[in-house]
Write a protein that holds these residues in place. Structure first.
Motif, PDB file in Angstrom:
ATOM      1  N   ILE A   1       0.859  -1.180   0.000  1.00 32.86           N
ATOM      2  CA  ILE A   1       0.000   0.000   0.000  1.00 32.86           C
ATOM      3  C   ILE A   1       0.895   1.229   0.000  1.00 32.86           C
ATOM      4  CG2 ILE A   1      -0.341   0.216   2.505  1.00 32.86           C
ATOM      5  CD1 ILE A   1      -3.436   0.659   1.365  1.00 32.86           C
ATOM      6  N   VAL A   2       0.557   2.179  -0.850  1.00 31.46           N
ATOM      7  CA  VAL A   2       1.367   3.388  -1.012  1.00 31.46           C
ATOM      8  C   VAL A   2       0.622   4.550  -0.371  1.00 31.46           C
ATOM      9  CG1 VAL A   2       2.508   4.940  -2.633  1.00 31.46           C
ATOM     10  CG2 VAL A   2       2.370   2.476  -3.125  1.00 31.46           C
ATOM     11  N   ASP A   3       1.182   5.017   0.719  1.00 30.00           N
ATOM     12  CA  ASP A   3       0.647   6.019   1.623  1.00 30.00           C
ATOM     13  C   ASP A   3      -0.482   5.430   2.461  1.00 30.00           C
ATOM     14  OD1 ASP A   3       2.504   8.038   1.269  1.00 30.00           O
ATOM     15  OD2 ASP A   3       1.427   8.905  -0.426  1.00 30.00           O
ATOM     16  N   ALA A   4      -0.643   6.009   3.657  1.00 27.38           N
ATOM     17  CA  ALA A   4      -1.445   5.369   4.695  1.00 27.38           C
ATOM     18  C   ALA A   4      -2.855   5.900   4.814  1.00 27.38           C
ATOM     19  CB  ALA A   4      -0.729   5.554   6.047  1.00 27.38           C
ATOM     20  N   GLY A   5      -3.173   6.983   4.078  1.00 25.30           N
ATOM     21  CA  GLY A   5      -4.401   7.713   4.352  1.00 25.30           C
ATOM     22  C   GLY A   5      -4.124   8.816   5.359  1.00 25.30           C
ATOM     23  N   GLN A   6      -5.033   9.812   5.401  1.00 19.64           N
ATOM     24  CA  GLN A   6      -4.730  10.991   6.218  1.00 19.64           C
ATOM     25  C   GLN A   6      -5.233  10.888   7.651  1.00 19.64           C
ATOM     26  OE1 GLN A   6      -7.989  11.562   6.725  1.00 19.64           O
ATOM     27  NE2 GLN A   6      -8.538  13.507   5.759  1.00 19.64           N
ATOM     28  N   SER A   7      -5.782   9.737   8.016  1.00 22.19           N
ATOM     29  CA  SER A   7      -6.277   9.547   9.378  1.00 22.19           C
ATOM     30  C   SER A   7      -6.636   8.078   9.551  1.00 22.19           C
ATOM     31  CB  SER A   7      -7.530  10.404   9.612  1.00 22.19           C
ATOM     32  OG  SER A   7      -8.575   9.953   8.760  1.00 22.19           O
ATOM     33  N   PRO A   8      -6.787   7.627  10.786  1.00 19.81           N
ATOM     34  CA  PRO A   8      -7.278   6.268  10.985  1.00 19.81           C
ATOM     35  C   PRO A   8      -8.638   6.031  10.340  1.00 19.81           C
ATOM     36  CG  PRO A   8      -6.278   7.088  13.001  1.00 19.81           C
ATOM     37  CD  PRO A   8      -6.327   8.248  12.046  1.00 19.81           C
ATOM     38  N   ALA A   9      -9.517   7.036  10.383  1.00 20.91           N
ATOM     39  CA  ALA A   9     -10.832   6.872   9.753  1.00 20.91           C
ATOM     40  C   ALA A   9     -10.697   6.678   8.249  1.00 20.91           C
ATOM     41  CB  ALA A   9     -11.710   8.089  10.061  1.00 20.91           C
ATOM     42  N   HIS A  10      -9.827   7.443   7.619  1.00 26.68           N
ATOM     43  CA  HIS A  10      -9.565   7.288   6.181  1.00 26.68           C
ATOM     44  C   HIS A  10      -9.020   5.898   5.898  1.00 26.68           C
ATOM     45  CE1 HIS A  10      -7.429   9.096   2.392  1.00 26.68           C
ATOM     46  NE2 HIS A  10      -8.497   8.400   2.069  1.00 26.68           N
ATOM     47  N   ALA A  11      -8.069   5.441   6.719  1.00 24.72           N
ATOM     48  CA  ALA A  11      -7.497   4.106   6.533  1.00 24.72           C
ATOM     49  C   ALA A  11      -8.571   3.032   6.659  1.00 24.72           C
ATOM     50  CB  ALA A  11      -6.379   3.881   7.537  1.00 24.72           C
ATOM     51  N   ARG A  12      -9.488   3.190   7.611  1.00 22.11           N
ATOM     52  CA  ARG A  12     -10.551   2.188   7.766  1.00 22.11           C
ATOM     53  C   ARG A  12     -11.452   2.142   6.539  1.00 22.11           C
ATOM     54  NH1 ARG A  12     -10.240   4.122  13.205  1.00 22.11           N
ATOM     55  NH2 ARG A  12     -11.921   5.630  12.842  1.00 22.11           N
TER      56      ARG A  12
ATOM     57  N   HIS B   1       4.630  14.038   5.240  1.00 26.77           N
ATOM     58  CA  HIS B   1       3.564  14.982   5.579  1.00 26.77           C
ATOM     59  C   HIS B   1       2.330  14.248   6.109  1.00 26.77           C
ATOM     60  CE1 HIS B   1       5.448  18.233   2.778  1.00 26.77           C
ATOM     61  NE2 HIS B   1       6.068  18.117   3.925  1.00 26.77           N
ATOM     62  N   TRP B   2       1.630  14.927   7.008  1.00 25.42           N
ATOM     63  CA  TRP B   2       0.584  14.288   7.816  1.00 25.42           C
ATOM     64  C   TRP B   2      -0.468  13.571   6.989  1.00 25.42           C
ATOM     65  CZ3 TRP B   2      -4.700  15.213   7.921  1.00 25.42           C
ATOM     66  CH2 TRP B   2      -5.149  16.294   7.145  1.00 25.42           C
ATOM     67  N   ASP B   3      -0.891  14.159   5.867  1.00 21.80           N
ATOM     68  CA  ASP B   3      -1.994  13.568   5.120  1.00 21.80           C
ATOM     69  C   ASP B   3      -1.602  12.274   4.420  1.00 21.80           C
ATOM     70  OD1 ASP B   3      -0.439  15.542   3.687  1.00 21.80           O
ATOM     71  OD2 ASP B   3      -1.838  15.409   2.011  1.00 21.80           O
ATOM     72  N   HIS B   4      -0.326  11.946   4.428  1.00 23.83           N
ATOM     73  CA  HIS B   4       0.150  10.701   3.826  1.00 23.83           C
ATOM     74  C   HIS B   4       0.495   9.636   4.861  1.00 23.83           C
ATOM     75  CE1 HIS B   4       0.583  12.474  -0.254  1.00 23.83           C
ATOM     76  NE2 HIS B   4       0.591  13.581   0.483  1.00 23.83           N
ATOM     77  N   VAL B   5       0.571  10.026   6.133  1.00 24.12           N
ATOM     78  CA  VAL B   5       1.056   9.068   7.141  1.00 24.12           C
ATOM     79  C   VAL B   5       0.144   8.906   8.352  1.00 24.12           C
ATOM     80  CG1 VAL B   5       3.440   9.572   6.459  1.00 24.12           C
ATOM     81  CG2 VAL B   5       2.462  10.745   8.439  1.00 24.12           C
ATOM     82  N   TRP B   6      -0.801   9.800   8.582  1.00 26.62           N
ATOM     83  CA  TRP B   6      -1.574   9.744   9.820  1.00 26.62           C
ATOM     84  C   TRP B   6      -2.504   8.538   9.896  1.00 26.62           C
ATOM     85  CZ3 TRP B   6      -3.501  14.686  12.684  1.00 26.62           C
ATOM     86  CH2 TRP B   6      -2.387  15.369  13.207  1.00 26.62           C
TER      87      TRP B   6
ATOM     88  N   ALA C   1      -3.606   2.610  11.781  1.00 30.00           N
ATOM     89  CA  ALA C   1      -4.740   1.732  11.488  1.00 30.00           C
ATOM     90  C   ALA C   1      -4.377   0.652  10.470  1.00 30.00           C
ATOM     91  CB  ALA C   1      -5.924   2.563  10.975  1.00 30.00           C
ATOM     92  N   TRP C   2      -3.071   0.456  10.223  1.00 25.11           N
ATOM     93  CA  TRP C   2      -2.604  -0.620   9.336  1.00 25.11           C
ATOM     94  C   TRP C   2      -1.726  -1.577  10.145  1.00 25.11           C
ATOM     95  CZ3 TRP C   2      -4.702  -1.260   4.721  1.00 25.11           C
ATOM     96  CH2 TRP C   2      -5.262  -0.161   4.075  1.00 25.11           C
ATOM     97  N   PRO C   3      -2.301  -2.402  10.995  1.00 20.85           N
ATOM     98  CA  PRO C   3      -1.487  -3.283  11.849  1.00 20.85           C
ATOM     99  C   PRO C   3      -0.772  -4.353  11.028  1.00 20.85           C
ATOM    100  CG  PRO C   3      -3.805  -3.869  12.016  1.00 20.85           C
ATOM    101  CD  PRO C   3      -3.740  -2.593  11.207  1.00 20.85           C
TER     102      PRO C   3
ATOM    103  N   VAL D   1       1.465   8.707  15.569  1.00 19.37           N
ATOM    104  CA  VAL D   1       2.263   8.958  14.368  1.00 19.37           C
ATOM    105  C   VAL D   1       3.402   7.942  14.358  1.00 19.37           C
ATOM    106  CG1 VAL D   1       3.726  10.614  13.150  1.00 19.37           C
ATOM    107  CG2 VAL D   1       1.675  11.409  14.366  1.00 19.37           C
ATOM    108  N   LEU D   2       3.555   7.218  13.264  1.00 16.67           N
ATOM    109  CA  LEU D   2       4.518   6.124  13.205  1.00 16.67           C
ATOM    110  C   LEU D   2       5.625   6.426  12.193  1.00 16.67           C
ATOM    111  CD1 LEU D   2       2.090   3.064  13.208  1.00 16.67           C
ATOM    112  CD2 LEU D   2       3.178   4.196  15.155  1.00 16.67           C
TER     113      LEU D   2
END
Length: 223
Positions: free
Chosen positions: A26-37, A60-65, A69-71, A127-128
């Motif tokens: 997966i490339v970039d994490a989403g901008q929040s746990p809610a986005h990732a879900r 930058h935050w919108d790519h990693v926050w 939520a990606w265990p 933040v990881l």
């Protein structure tokens, strides 16, 4: 592809999954746990496998926050992104903290309002930093190649090449610096963007724009 949000205040960049029998990326994490879900749900609905690797195009935050939520993924990022992410990880993130920071520096308003909208709960938020770093280039077992390009937007900006699909995921590498750091003279880094064009890549995917084919990218940059 996971589409971004048309609301400019939402700042939801594109997220891509490279599905592979050897383990998806997966490339970039989403901008929040809610986005990732939401992305998790999209992958399940499409019958796509969960990722083994999460690649940050930059810190930058919108790519990693969304990373928390990606265990179970290995987080890959450029070495220059480690220090700023460790600093971010140590901050007392909350809506109160965001308000205080904007009062101290009003230029942060656009970014910090977007962060406040993105995170519905701070209870399990973290933040990881990356757990695996590189300096120039890294090839994952799937054949995906992560390549550092730098630039004015972020020192750790990297692109992600999917060779067997002819796709290059650009993150934000050719964009101007973030709004709170931008000067009136800052514009897109067209020289960097032109240097990424090659006949071996058919699709170019920026994080906040529609994907374009090579011919379209060349026409836009030469125009």
């Amino acid at each position: 592809m996971f589409p971004g949000d048309p609301d400019p205040y939402a700042i939801r960049p594109t997220v891509a999954l490279v599905a592979d029998d050897r383990g998806s990326v997966i490339v970039d994490a989403g901008q929040s746990p809610a986005h990732a879900r939401e992305i998790h749900a999209g992958l399940r609905a499409a019958g796509l496998p969960a990722p083994r690797w999460l690649v940050y195009t930059h810190h930058h935050w919108d790519h990693v926050w969304g990373a928390c939520a990606w265990p179970g993924v290995e987080i890959v990022g450029h070495a220059a992104g480690v220090a700023p992410l460790r600093a971010e990880a140590a901050r007392p993130w909350s809506h109160r903290h965001l308000r205080e920071e904007v009062r101290a520096n009003p230029r942060l308003g656009h970014s910090y309002r977007a962060r406040a909208l993105a995170v519905d709960s701070w209870d399990d938020f973290a933040v990881l930093p990356p757990t695996r770093t590189f300096t120039d280039e890294l090839a994952l077992p799937t054949g995906v190649v992560v390549r550092h390009v730098g630039g004015r937007h972020a020192l750790d900006s990297s692109v992600v090449l999917v060779p067997d699909s002819g796709v290059l995921l650009l993150g934000d590498c050719w964009y101007p610096p973030p709004t709170h750091l931008r000067t009136p003279d800052d514009g897109p880094d067209l020289a960097l963007a032109r240097g990424l064009l090659t006949d071996d890549v058919e699709w170019y995917v920026s994080a906040h724009d529609e994907p374009v084919r090579l011919a379209e990218a060349r026409a836009a940059l030469d125009g």
